[in-house]
Motif scaffolding. Sequence first.
Motif, mmCIF file in Angstrom:
data_model
loop_
_atom_site.group_PDB
_atom_site.id
_atom_site.type_symbol
_atom_site.label_atom_id
_atom_site.label_comp_id
_atom_site.label_asym_id
_atom_site.label_seq_id
_atom_site.Cartn_x
_atom_site.Cartn_y
_atom_site.Cartn_z
ATOM 1 N N ALA A 65 0.824 -1.208 0.000
ATOM 2 C CA ALA A 65 0.000 0.000 0.000
ATOM 3 C C ALA A 65 0.857 1.254 0.000
ATOM 4 O O ALA A 65 0.581 2.221 -0.730
ATOM 5 C CB ALA A 65 -0.938 -0.008 1.203
ATOM 6 N N ASN A 102 1.051 3.875 -3.163
ATOM 7 C CA ASN A 102 0.659 5.261 -2.903
ATOM 8 C C ASN A 102 1.797 6.230 -3.230
ATOM 9 O O ASN A 102 1.554 7.351 -3.717
ATOM 10 C CB ASN A 102 0.235 5.414 -1.447
ATOM 11 N N TYR A 107 -3.664 2.060 -7.886
ATOM 12 C CA TYR A 107 -4.823 2.304 -7.028
ATOM 13 C C TYR A 107 -5.445 0.987 -6.569
ATOM 14 O O TYR A 107 -5.840 0.843 -5.394
ATOM 15 C CB TYR A 107 -5.870 3.133 -7.779
ATOM 16 N N LYS A 128 -4.978 -2.455 1.450
ATOM 17 C CA LYS A 128 -5.708 -1.848 2.566
ATOM 18 C C LYS A 128 -6.840 -2.760 3.032
ATOM 19 O O LYS A 128 -7.091 -2.891 4.249
ATOM 20 C CB LYS A 128 -6.247 -0.482 2.155
ATOM 21 N N ASP A 159 -8.585 -2.124 6.611
ATOM 22 C CA ASP A 159 -8.908 -0.704 6.448
ATOM 23 C C ASP A 159 -9.843 -0.539 5.248
ATOM 24 O O ASP A 159 -9.426 -0.192 4.142
ATOM 25 C CB ASP A 159 -7.617 0.093 6.249
ATOM 26 N N ASP A 183 -12.273 1.607 4.686
ATOM 27 C CA ASP A 183 -12.494 2.980 4.213
ATOM 28 C C ASP A 183 -11.430 3.374 3.189
ATOM 29 O O ASP A 183 -11.757 3.941 2.133
ATOM 30 C CB ASP A 183 -12.471 3.959 5.393
ATOM 31 N N SER A 184 -10.182 3.087 3.492
ATOM 32 C CA SER A 184 -9.116 3.413 2.546
ATOM 33 C C SER A 184 -9.239 2.575 1.277
ATOM 34 O O SER A 184 -8.999 3.067 0.165
ATOM 35 C CB SER A 184 -7.745 3.196 3.181
ATOM 36 N N TYR A 200 -11.802 4.108 -0.842
ATOM 37 C CA TYR A 200 -11.297 5.360 -1.426
ATOM 38 C C TYR A 200 -10.504 5.082 -2.696
ATOM 39 O O TYR A 200 -10.735 5.704 -3.742
ATOM 40 C CB TYR A 200 -10.410 6.102 -0.422
ATOM 41 N N PHE A 201 -9.548 4.155 -2.637
ATOM 42 C CA PHE A 201 -8.708 3.883 -3.807
ATOM 43 C C PHE A 201 -9.531 3.289 -4.954
ATOM 44 O O PHE A 201 -9.304 3.625 -6.122
ATOM 45 C CB PHE A 201 -7.566 2.940 -3.424
ATOM 46 N N SER A 243 -17.618 1.530 1.988
ATOM 47 C CA SER A 243 -16.676 0.563 2.558
ATOM 48 C C SER A 243 -17.346 -0.777 2.828
ATOM 49 O O SER A 243 -16.693 -1.824 2.769
ATOM 50 C CB SER A 243 -16.067 1.115 3.845
#
Length: 551
Positions: A227, A231, A432, A439, A444, A446-447, A450-451, A472
């Motif tokens: 990750a 990123n 991504y 993640k 995780d 939520d992350s 997001y990606f 999520s």
Amino acid sequence: MKKNHLYICFIALAVITAACNKKLQEYNPSGTTSATVFNNAAGFETLVTAAYSYDRFWYGKEEGVSLSEMGTDIWTSGSGDVYPQLTQYNNLQGGNTASLNLEWDNFYAAINLCNTGIAGIAAVPDYTDAQKKMREGELRFLRAFYYWHIVETWGGVHFTTVPSAGAQTTANRTPIDSFYRQIFTDLNFAIANLPTTTSDYGRATLPVAKAFLARMYLTRGMNVQAAALANDVIKNYGFSLLPNYVDLWNMGNMGPGKNKEVIWAVDYSTNLSYNDMTTPTYPYGHSRGSNSDHLLYLMVYDQVNKSVLIRDINNGRPFNRYMPTLSYLRMFNRNFDSRYNGSFQSLWTCNQAGGSFKIGDTVCWATPDTIKDIATRKYTVYDATKVYKANGGFLQNLFYVSLSKFKDSTRASLAEAQSARDVFVIRLAEMYLIAAEAKYKQGDLDSAAYFINVVRKRAALPGHTNDMVITSAQVNLDFILDERARELGGEQLRWFDLKRTGKLVDRIKTQNLNPDAAVYVTLDDTLRPIPQKQLDAVTNKSEFYQNKGYN
């Protein structure tokens, strides 16, 4: 080299002809030996360039596509499939699948060339120390890149970092962990010594090495590192997603500086003869070396209605090798997601007026839906009931929705089988999705969402960005794999994705996403069979043996 000896001993002494000005500049010292060529900077450059060229045996070639995309949840056999053993696992063996031979031979030839260069670069007198480190960084990156293909395809097979100068009659069985220790060592060296950018399109750079290392971290379950590194590549090297997914595949977006989403590509020349890979330079290779992706996924549209729909350059030359599974087509929400039309062709129009058809009239439509009024339409419809069985297996495999994102309408003639299209080996969208999967595996969500949403929002049809956003709570491994299929289908990653996630048999058989392959697939199919000619060649047969599940 005699054919009864181990095939990993080949040392390349020459390289492909110089390509057009967007490519690596190449120099061919024909008629000389490695001892006299590689001991000076000009000659050593030929070794480095030759080391790159072996990726053309996998990327954009039918053999590489068959090993990396087929036998998965998203593809089944078209009527022209020449490797059904790989597509459906039906009698897959090391002695009946020629693509295994070609890739094995050329990957080990590439490894030996990298080993030769890494061992000899210190003695090149007219390189500066910085130049030595940069070229060694490239060779170490390439060795890691080729060894990844070998170890993931065949498992713990032959491994060496020492160049071979003659025929070898024994081979070793090296643990997978040892392969990856060397892959990580080589990639970290590359990251420490490669430049951030290059004027030679197609060479490895610092972000290329980081992006590939992110893929390696994900492969080995090192999710924190995967990750973070993905990123890093996303944020720090000037890459960006193109605004429209379909623009990725525009032939005008090939080449240096034209596509900011491409991290690394295998570059093919617009002068097709410059892509040739022929003997004696490539004793295991093709006579033509250009990209063949544009041929492989197209249905035989020119057999639908021959009086009004004839083969042309725009619709492509249909080799009819592979067709999408019904489950793959139904992974797309066609109301919101531009990637369906950006990836597939489902409509063919009249290109030769005749009868009641005028130029531009619809002649053929293929769809994963069920169409109730087919009989009332003057054009031919191939809906789900005309292409697929009730269980999702193929009913007929001549006419179907066709992957079209690799088509090349710049070909000089409708008979031309070669394309100058570059193959995108690593692009930003994958970073991504690597970050998202890593993640997710860390918990995780939520992350992860997001990606994923960055990629999905780029893919949204106008006015439907919000419809493409997920929460999520929707993130799980199957959703991530679906998203990778929607974004990366056909880009020579799918088999590795299913293997990495432990989902090969589950997606094909348990979830019944590919009934044609479900009949034969087993857990043993997470490795491919070693070519039988390799097993026949070695003398230590009790130590170097076939992978489990193959005769």
